[in-house]
Design a protein around this motif. Structure first.
Motif, short mmCIF file in Angstrom:
data_model
loop_
_atom_site.label_atom_id
_atom_site.label_comp_id
_atom_site.label_asym_id
_atom_site.label_seq_id
_atom_site.Cartn_x
_atom_site.Cartn_y
_atom_site.Cartn_z
N ALA B 163 0.83 -1.20 0.00
CA ALA B 163 0.00 0.00 0.00
C ALA B 163 0.87 1.26 0.00
O ALA B 163 0.59 2.24 -0.70
CB ALA B 163 -0.93 -0.02 1.21
N LEU B 164 1.94 1.20 0.78
CA LEU B 164 2.86 2.34 0.85
C LEU B 164 3.48 2.62 -0.52
O LEU B 164 3.56 3.77 -0.98
CB LEU B 164 3.95 2.06 1.88
N MET B 165 3.92 1.55 -1.20
CA MET B 165 4.51 1.69 -2.53
C MET B 165 3.51 2.34 -3.49
O MET B 165 3.84 3.21 -4.27
CB MET B 165 4.92 0.32 -3.10
N LYS B 166 2.24 1.88 -3.39
CA LYS B 166 1.21 2.43 -4.25
C LYS B 166 1.04 3.92 -3.99
O LYS B 166 0.89 4.73 -4.90
CB LYS B 166 -0.13 1.73 -3.98
N TYR B 167 1.05 4.27 -2.70
CA TYR B 167 0.86 5.66 -2.31
C TYR B 167 1.98 6.54 -2.83
O TYR B 167 1.77 7.66 -3.29
CB TYR B 167 0.78 5.73 -0.78
N LEU B 168 3.20 5.98 -2.78
CA LEU B 168 4.38 6.74 -3.21
C LEU B 168 4.50 6.81 -4.72
O LEU B 168 5.16 7.70 -5.26
CB LEU B 168 5.65 6.12 -2.63
N ALA B 169 3.86 5.85 -5.41
CA ALA B 169 4.08 5.75 -6.85
C ALA B 169 3.46 6.92 -7.61
O ALA B 169 2.43 7.47 -7.20
CB ALA B 169 3.49 4.44 -7.37
N ASP B 170 4.10 7.28 -8.69
CA ASP B 170 3.60 8.33 -9.57
C ASP B 170 2.27 7.86 -10.18
O ASP B 170 2.23 6.84 -10.88
CB ASP B 170 4.66 8.56 -10.66
#
Lengths: 255, 332
Positions: B163-170
């Protein structure tokens, strides 16, 4: 063959259940273990079976310390008939009995023709051949118990450890199991049996080991060991022991 | 036993037929007769056939066979190990771990090979963490229960990281890639990927088949299996290592494909019985057939390809209900 427990302490790291246990068990003999709930009968069995490591002391099978034995070698000598069981998958009774042959198989092999013959023979010995193709999950409790005894016999062991083999069985099935126990004893198996009914010891003409207060309170032939005094001491009930039809039986008083 | 071997043979024939049909369906349908003529006589009816069969459909079909088969076998052995027919291959956190590995690599705009490697590595790392946690806790609770709980902990942790990766992703470029990867697809698979994972999968399948009998004995629980002469520690290790290798290598090339590892072992047990010696090959064949059909659907029902993970769940959920409904007549 002889199973010897020498000066053993049993239990868990934080709680010792039994201390200074010395026992000598022979093939061709039934030994009943009596004691109240939580006295340590199951702990004793688990320790002998190597499921629970010994805290102290040693277990010898024909003079050899079993501590270093692998599961397979041990299972060829000592079989276990546990109390409660659940089987999540629908295996047939025959397959369940075949499980008992695992101890005699190589690490990656499965049972062959000879193993199947032995399994059939074990079903025959317990007179449950008619159950062969039934699903284990669908037969009655008494039939399951007999199937598990057949599985234990398929291990071709010298000793059979039975943890309350008659619990949860109706009266007829209890007697059936005890008759089988007597037959197996005559086939020179050594039987270790936990029971809550002192009468069973009389019915099997068994050796009795009384487990009480973290140790062995008394052991010997049932006729000498099971007395009114000892039953009062361990169970806290008054019991009269009578002889009927040439066999002793326990009658609880003040009911 | 004879009847079971016959059933196994039938399953294999169904798989072969499905494979053949899978060459025929897709955006550019080919007649089965033309495929056979090309394969066995070398005749070309259509100049597109060679490239379509060899480069487009073969890797995809092999991918579906390997992925469906491996996930099903992993599910079957985990269900046996944990003595619970409700268990799926992600019980020890391998799925979330691999998902995190892939999203992390996508976030850093890594290439396909790096994404796959990262997914594979993180998937195995998650299982390792689960085992480590359960080892630390093991004296407190029952071993199997501890392992399942540890798997939940690790799964939740990696789920949060995803979820964190998704949030950080462009959200313009990387996020769609991540979301798409998590839905699972075989559309980008090439022979290179097949050559990479096929050996790992084969190496992991062999030991599982060898310990199949012992998995049967384990049905009565670890304690009882030990008194029957089974070295349960060793068995558990073999099963976990092999099943994790299977799952991690599949996820690495296909993304997350849910449900297959849960329902196919059920369906196979229904067809062939609980004996793992037959159940494992039966699960492999059935899983392959299932995923081949799902993949065929995904590339032919709409002009836009529908991600596999969506379809496996949409087809899997009602199928699972039907299997349970029928099988509840026989007591499990």
């Amino acid at each position: 063959m002889e199973l010897k427990i020498k000066n053993a302490s049993l239990g868990y790291r934080r709680k010792v259940v039994l201390r200074n246990i010395d026992l000598e068990l022979l093939t061709g003999q039934t030994t009943c273990f009596i004691g109240k709930n939580g006295a340590g009968k199951t702990t004793l069995f688990k320790s002998i079976l190597g499921i629970l490591p010994l805290l102290d002391g040693e277990i010898l099978l024909d003079g050899k310390n079993i501590a270093a034995w692998n599961r397979r070698r041990f299972a060829q000598k000592v079989a276990y008939v546990p109390q409660a069981r659940s089987l999540p998958f629908p295996f047939t009774v025959f397959e369940v009995v075949l499980f008992g042959r695992t101890a005699h198989l190589g690490a990656f092999s499965s049972p062959g023709k000879a193993d199947k013959l032995i399994a059939e023979d074990c079903l025959e010995r317990l007179q449950i051949r008619y159950l062969k193709d039934c699903l284990f999950t669908q037969i009655s409790g008494g039939e399951q118990q007999l199937a598990i005894v057949a599985r234990a016999l398929a291990q071709q062991p010298a000793f059979l450890i039975m943890d309350e083999p008659t619990s949860n069985l109706d009266f007829g099935n209890q007697i059936k199991i005890l008759n089988q126990v007597n037959k197996l004893k005559n086939d020179s198996l050594g039987i270790l049996m936990a029971t809550h009914s002192p009468d069973h010891a009389f019915m099997c003409d068994a050796q009795v080991t009384v487990i009480h207060r973290e140790g062995i309170r008394k052991q010997g032939n049932c006729n000498q060991v099971i007395t009114g005094e000892i039953l009062r001491e361990i169970y806290d009930v008054d019991v009269s022991i009578c002889r009927i039809e040439n066999r002793k039986t326990c009658i609880p008083l003040n009911i | 036993m004879k009847r079971s071997l016959l059933l196994l043979a039938i399953l294999f024939i169904v798989l072969s037929a499905t494979t053949l049909l899978s060459f025929a369906v897709g955006r550019y349908p080919i007649a089965v007769a033309d495929i056979l003529r090309y394969l066995f006589a070398g005749e070309q009816i259509d100049e597109n056939i060679p490239i379509l069969i060899e480069q487009v459909r073969t890797p995809r079909i092999l991918g579906a066979i390997l992925a469906g088969g491996s996930l099903s076998v992993a599910g079957a052995v985990y269900q046996g190990l944990f003595r619970n027919p409700m268990v799926s291959p992600d019980i020890l956190g391998v799925t979330s771990g691999a998902g995190f590995g892939a999203t992390l690599a996508i976030l850093f705009s890594a290439g396909l090979a790096a994404i796959q490697l990262s997914a594979f590595g993180m998937g195995l790392l998650a299982v390792f963490l689960t085992l480590l946690l359960s080892r630390i806790m093991t004296n407190v609770h029952d071993k199997v229960l501890t392992m399942v709980l540890s798997g939940m902990i690790v799964g939740a942790l990696f789920g949060a990281l995803i979820a964190l990766m998704k949030y950080l992703a462009d959200s313009e470029s990387r996020l769609p890639d991540i979301v798409f990867w998590l839905m699972g697809s075989l559309s980008e698979i090439t022979m290179k990927e097949i050559k990479m994972v096929a050996p790992i999968i084969l190496i992991a399948l062999v030991p599982l088949q060898l310990v199949a009998w012992r998995l049967n004995v384990l049905s009565f629980g670890e304690g009882e299996a030990r008194t029957l002469g089974v070295n349960t520690k060793c068995l558990r290790l073999i099963v976990i290592v092999c099943a994790s290798l299977l799952t991690a290598s599949v996820i690495a090339v296909s993304g997350l494909i849910g449900w297959v590892g849960l329902i196919i072992p059920h369906l196979s047990r229904f067809i062939i019985g609980p004996d793992h010696r037959l159940l494992l090959p039966a699960s492999f064949f059935t899983g392959s057939v299932f995923l081949l059909w799902v993949d065929n659907l995904s590339r032919s029902i709409a002009s836009l390809e529908i991600p596999l993970g969506i379809l496996t769940s949409m087809i899997g959920a009602p199928l699972f209900f039907i299997v349970l409904k029928i099988s509840s007549k026989r007591v499990w």
